[in-house]
Structure formats: structure tokens, C-alpha cells
Design a protein around this motif. Structure first.
Motif, mmCIF file in Angstrom:
data_model
loop_
_atom_site.group_PDB
_atom_site.id
_atom_site.type_symbol
_atom_site.label_atom_id
_atom_site.label_comp_id
_atom_site.label_asym_id
_atom_site.label_seq_id
_atom_site.Cartn_x
_atom_site.Cartn_y
_atom_site.Cartn_z
ATOM 1 N N ARG A 14 -25.534 104.193 -23.293
ATOM 2 C CA ARG A 14 -24.916 103.198 -22.416
ATOM 3 C C ARG A 14 -23.606 103.720 -21.830
ATOM 4 N NH1 ARG A 14 -28.210 100.880 -25.829
ATOM 5 N NH2 ARG A 14 -29.232 98.898 -25.341
ATOM 6 N N VAL A 15 -22.849 104.455 -22.623
ATOM 7 C CA VAL A 15 -21.593 105.015 -22.129
ATOM 8 C C VAL A 15 -21.863 106.018 -21.013
ATOM 9 C CG1 VAL A 15 -19.615 106.467 -22.734
ATOM 10 C CG2 VAL A 15 -20.306 104.604 -24.253
ATOM 11 N N ARG A 16 -22.874 106.853 -21.176
ATOM 12 C CA ARG A 16 -23.149 107.887 -20.175
ATOM 13 C C ARG A 16 -23.680 107.322 -18.867
ATOM 14 N NH1 ARG A 16 -19.811 111.865 -20.561
ATOM 15 N NH2 ARG A 16 -20.304 113.484 -22.094
ATOM 16 N N ARG A 17 -24.183 106.110 -18.870
ATOM 17 C CA ARG A 17 -24.588 105.490 -17.611
ATOM 18 C C ARG A 17 -23.385 105.157 -16.739
ATOM 19 N NH1 ARG A 17 -28.671 101.344 -20.662
ATOM 20 N NH2 ARG A 17 -30.378 102.828 -21.048
ATOM 21 N N VAL A 18 -22.211 105.057 -17.360
ATOM 22 C CA VAL A 18 -20.987 104.708 -16.641
ATOM 23 C C VAL A 18 -20.048 105.905 -16.522
ATOM 24 C CG1 VAL A 18 -18.930 103.235 -16.686
ATOM 25 C CG2 VAL A 18 -21.139 102.313 -17.416
ATOM 26 N N CYS A 19 -19.937 106.701 -17.577
ATOM 27 C CA CYS A 19 -18.921 107.763 -17.654
ATOM 28 C C CYS A 19 -19.582 109.129 -17.789
ATOM 29 C CB CYS A 19 -17.999 107.531 -18.854
ATOM 30 S SG CYS A 19 -17.143 105.951 -18.842
ATOM 31 N N ARG A 20 -19.356 109.994 -16.828
ATOM 32 C CA ARG A 20 -19.894 111.353 -16.864
ATOM 33 C C ARG A 20 -18.738 112.348 -16.962
ATOM 34 N NH1 ARG A 20 -25.205 111.095 -17.764
ATOM 35 N NH2 ARG A 20 -25.497 113.136 -16.787
ATOM 36 N N GLY A 21 -19.019 113.493 -17.600
ATOM 37 C CA GLY A 21 -18.050 114.576 -17.636
ATOM 38 C C GLY A 21 -16.843 114.276 -18.510
ATOM 39 N N GLY A 22 -15.921 115.228 -18.512
ATOM 40 C CA GLY A 22 -14.685 115.093 -19.263
ATOM 41 C C GLY A 22 -14.820 115.519 -20.714
ATOM 42 N N ARG A 23 -13.703 115.930 -21.302
ATOM 43 C CA ARG A 23 -13.691 116.216 -22.731
ATOM 44 C C ARG A 23 -13.915 114.915 -23.487
ATOM 45 N NH1 ARG A 23 -8.376 117.866 -26.264
ATOM 46 N NH2 ARG A 23 -7.725 115.876 -25.343
ATOM 47 N N VAL A 24 -14.773 114.959 -24.490
ATOM 48 C CA VAL A 24 -15.030 113.780 -25.323
ATOM 49 C C VAL A 24 -14.037 113.786 -26.487
ATOM 50 C CG1 VAL A 24 -16.684 112.613 -26.820
ATOM 51 C CG2 VAL A 24 -17.472 113.722 -24.707
ATOM 52 N N ASP A 59 -12.307 90.238 -29.003
ATOM 53 C CA ASP A 59 -12.861 91.232 -28.077
ATOM 54 C C ASP A 59 -12.643 90.815 -26.621
ATOM 55 O OD1 ASP A 59 -13.658 92.914 -30.097
ATOM 56 O OD2 ASP A 59 -15.708 92.143 -30.185
ATOM 57 N N ALA A 60 -12.719 89.516 -26.342
ATOM 58 C CA ALA A 60 -12.477 89.042 -24.979
ATOM 59 C C ALA A 60 -11.045 89.344 -24.552
ATOM 60 C CB ALA A 60 -12.761 87.539 -24.894
ATOM 61 N N LEU A 61 -10.098 89.179 -25.469
ATOM 62 C CA LEU A 61 -8.699 89.499 -25.142
ATOM 63 C C LEU A 61 -8.514 90.996 -24.937
ATOM 64 C CD1 LEU A 61 -6.066 87.751 -24.880
ATOM 65 C CD2 LEU A 61 -8.150 86.555 -25.601
ATOM 66 N N ARG A 62 -9.234 91.812 -25.701
ATOM 67 C CA ARG A 62 -9.161 93.264 -25.487
ATOM 68 C C ARG A 62 -9.617 93.617 -24.073
ATOM 69 N NH1 ARG A 62 -11.767 94.424 -31.460
ATOM 70 N NH2 ARG A 62 -9.799 94.871 -32.546
ATOM 71 N N ALA A 63 -10.717 93.029 -23.638
ATOM 72 C CA ALA A 63 -11.219 93.295 -22.291
ATOM 73 C C ALA A 63 -10.229 92.802 -21.235
ATOM 74 C CB ALA A 63 -12.584 92.628 -22.108
ATOM 75 N N THR A 64 -9.658 91.631 -21.454
ATOM 76 C CA THR A 64 -8.702 91.066 -20.499
ATOM 77 C C THR A 64 -7.458 91.940 -20.375
ATOM 78 O OG1 THR A 64 -9.477 88.824 -20.955
ATOM 79 C CG2 THR A 64 -7.291 89.040 -19.979
ATOM 80 N N ARG A 65 -6.961 92.431 -21.510
ATOM 81 C CA ARG A 65 -5.780 93.301 -21.462
ATOM 82 C C ARG A 65 -6.050 94.558 -20.650
ATOM 83 N NH1 ARG A 65 -4.927 91.534 -26.799
ATOM 84 N NH2 ARG A 65 -6.038 93.330 -27.660
ATOM 85 N N LEU A 66 -7.238 95.137 -20.824
ATOM 86 C CA LEU A 66 -7.566 96.342 -20.054
ATOM 87 C C LEU A 66 -7.614 96.039 -18.555
ATOM 88 C CD1 LEU A 66 -10.251 97.907 -22.411
ATOM 89 C CD2 LEU A 66 -8.061 98.948 -21.786
ATOM 90 N N ARG A 67 -8.155 94.910 -18.172
ATOM 91 C CA ARG A 67 -8.163 94.528 -16.752
ATOM 92 C C ARG A 67 -6.735 94.381 -16.236
ATOM 93 N NH1 ARG A 67 -12.249 92.335 -13.849
ATOM 94 N NH2 ARG A 67 -10.825 90.746 -13.033
ATOM 95 N N GLN A 68 -5.870 93.800 -17.049
ATOM 96 C CA GLN A 68 -4.473 93.633 -16.636
ATOM 97 C C GLN A 68 -3.760 94.972 -16.499
ATOM 98 O OE1 GLN A 68 -3.181 91.028 -19.779
ATOM 99 N NE2 GLN A 68 -3.735 89.163 -18.667
ATOM 100 N N GLN A 69 -4.269 95.990 -17.218
ATOM 101 C CA GLN A 69 -3.681 97.328 -17.148
ATOM 102 C C GLN A 69 -4.307 98.173 -16.048
ATOM 103 O OE1 GLN A 69 -4.506 98.071 -21.377
ATOM 104 N NE2 GLN A 69 -2.324 98.330 -21.737
ATOM 105 N N GLY A 70 -5.105 97.561 -15.197
ATOM 106 C CA GLY A 70 -5.660 98.272 -14.059
ATOM 107 C C GLY A 70 -6.965 98.991 -14.341
ATOM 108 N N TYR A 71 -7.739 98.491 -15.293
ATOM 109 C CA TYR A 71 -9.038 99.078 -15.622
ATOM 110 C C TYR A 71 -10.168 98.210 -15.083
ATOM 111 C CZ TYR A 71 -7.514 102.718 -18.912
ATOM 112 O OH TYR A 71 -6.971 103.850 -19.478
ATOM 113 N N ARG A 72 -11.239 98.872 -14.691
ATOM 114 C CA ARG A 72 -12.503 98.172 -14.463
ATOM 115 C C ARG A 72 -13.267 98.183 -15.783
ATOM 116 N NH1 ARG A 72 -17.693 99.857 -10.605
ATOM 117 N NH2 ARG A 72 -18.943 98.027 -11.146
ATOM 118 N N ILE A 73 -13.836 97.053 -16.179
ATOM 119 C CA ILE A 73 -14.497 96.981 -17.476
ATOM 120 C C ILE A 73 -15.990 96.684 -17.337
ATOM 121 C CG2 ILE A 73 -12.369 96.236 -18.637
ATOM 122 C CD1 ILE A 73 -13.690 93.404 -18.761
ATOM 123 N N TRP A 74 -16.725 97.139 -18.326
ATOM 124 C CA TRP A 74 -18.141 96.810 -18.496
ATOM 125 C C TRP A 74 -18.303 96.243 -19.900
ATOM 126 C CZ3 TRP A 74 -16.313 100.756 -15.696
ATOM 127 C CH2 TRP A 74 -16.884 101.030 -14.443
#
Length: 220
Positions: A51-61, A184-199
Motif C-alpha cells: 500500500r505504501v508503494r502505491r503512493v511513495c516511490r524511490g528514496g532511501r527507506v 489516529d484522527a488527530l495524528r492525520a489532522t496534525r500532518l495536514r496542518q503541517q502541509g502534508y497530503r494524507i492517505w
């Protein structure tokens, strides 16, 4: 019944269950040959990684609280454009070398691309090009992983577990939803507030009831 969420170890006795040509069956055979990994960890790592690789490709893991490092190694197998992986845990299980050796025997291209380090993950230098992952980092460790990734503006994916209802931030939402979900909902919300797109995704509940997967990528 062969339960995917069983904590029992996969061993050579289970090889006959994985006779196909798929990547998953090949990984499962390597895990069986190593004989050191709980069955549920195989399925958790596989379901999270695909599921992660459907969204995120490349980069050091960067696999934090990574244990045996199976998640990091599956991510490399799913996407060869990731050059390497680092697996960090305060205490690495002694059998991590056995599992890594079994995987390298099956996929020699993994040799020299996975580094294991027994130290606190706060010490690793995360870069914006990295993909930070953590599968079932207990309680506040998940928050520390998210904070580490966000500070570097790196992509991040976590499968949280062992929510601390006393200290975790549920935003006062526990009257409307289970406390675990509120945290978990607050974790997702905080990331959005920090300028992230979330799935927000899930892995199969038969693998683990703690199955909410949060993936986040910096906008732009």
C-alpha cells in the motif's frame, strides 16, 4: 486454519503453503527458511509495504523501530529505485541477520543495501528525499516517528498500535468515536496542518485489529 494474524513462527514446515511464483510467495519462503519470524509480521509487512508503494516511490527507506527489518526489505524489493534502507531499533533482535541472509540468498541485489543500527532513532539524520516508515511502533513512539519525519519534510507511513489513552491526544473526540481512532484522527489532522497530503488506509483486519495505515507526503 492457517490464521494470518498468528504469532506463531513460520518455519520450514510451512514451505508447502507458499509454492507459487509471486513475489509474496518468494518472500514467504525466505521467511520460512529463516525460521525466526512470527507469521503475523510477514503479513503485516507485506500488506503495509504494497500500500505504501502505491503512493511513495524511490528514496532511501528509513525503518524506525524496525525490528527484523522485513518491512524495509520488502519496500526495496517492490521498488528498486530506492537505493538503500536503514533499519533502526533500540535493540535489534539477534535473528535479524538470519532473516536478512535468507532474503539476500533469494535476492542477491539486496546485498549491501540494508544497514541495521541498534540505537535510538532520534540519532538518525532524516532528509527530505527519505521515506520514513514504522510498523506498530508502540504508543508515543508512533508520534515520535511522525515528528521526526515532519521535521525533515520527509514522506512517512505508520501503522500505529498500543495507543496510550491517558497521554495520547484524542482531541476530546472520545465521546464520539473509540479512543484509538480519535488519537489516529488527530495524528492525520496534525500532518495536514503541517502541509502534508494524507492517505488513510487499512490492512486486512484478519492480519491485525490495529490495522489503520497513515501515509503522508509533503504538499508540492
Amino acid at each position: 486454519m492457517f490464521a494470518h494474524g498468528s504469532p506463531g513462527r513460520l518455519t520450514a514446515h510451512d514451505l508447502g503453503r507458499f509454492t507459487g511464483d509471486s513475489l509474496f510467495d518468494g518472500i514467504a519462503r525466505a521467511v520460512c527458511a529463516a525460521g525466526c519470524l512470527p507469521r503475523k509480521e510477514l503479513y503485516e509487512a507485506w500488506e503495509m509495504a504494497r500500500r505504501v508503494r502505491r503512493v511513495c516511490r524511490g528514496g532511501r527507506v528509513v525503518d524506525l523501530a524496525g525490528g527484523h527489518g522485513l518491512l524495509a526489505q520488502i519496500l526495496l524489493l517492490l521498488d528498486d529505485t530506492s537505493p538503500e534502507a536503514i533499519v533502526m531499533d533500540a535493540v535489534l533482535p539477534p535473528s535479524h541477520t538470519t532473516l536478512h541472509g535468507a532474503l539476500v540468498s533469494a535476492w542477491p541485489r539486496l546485498a549491501g543495501r540494508v544497514r541495521f543500527e541498534a540505537r535510538r532513532f532520534e540519532e538518525v539524520a532524516v532528509t527530505p528525499a527519505d521515506l520514513v516508515v514504522s510498523c506498530h511502533a508502540c504508543g508515543s513512539l508512533t508520534d515520535a516517528v511522525l515528528e521526526r519525519a515532519a521535521a525533515a519534510r520527509a514522506r512517512v507511513a505508520v501503522l500505529p498500535c498500543c495507543h496510550d489513552h491517558a497521554r495520547g491526544d484524542g482531541g476530546g473526540l472520545a465521546g464520539w468515536m473509540p479512543a484509538d481512532l480519535a488519537i489516529d484522527a488527530l495524528r492525520a489532522t496534525r500532518l495536514r496542518q503541517q502541509g502534508y497530503r494524507i492517505w488513510t488506509k487499512t490492512i486486512p483486519a484478519e492480519v491485525t485489529p490495529r490495522n489503520r495505515l497513515l501515509i503522508a507526503v509533503p504538499e508540492g
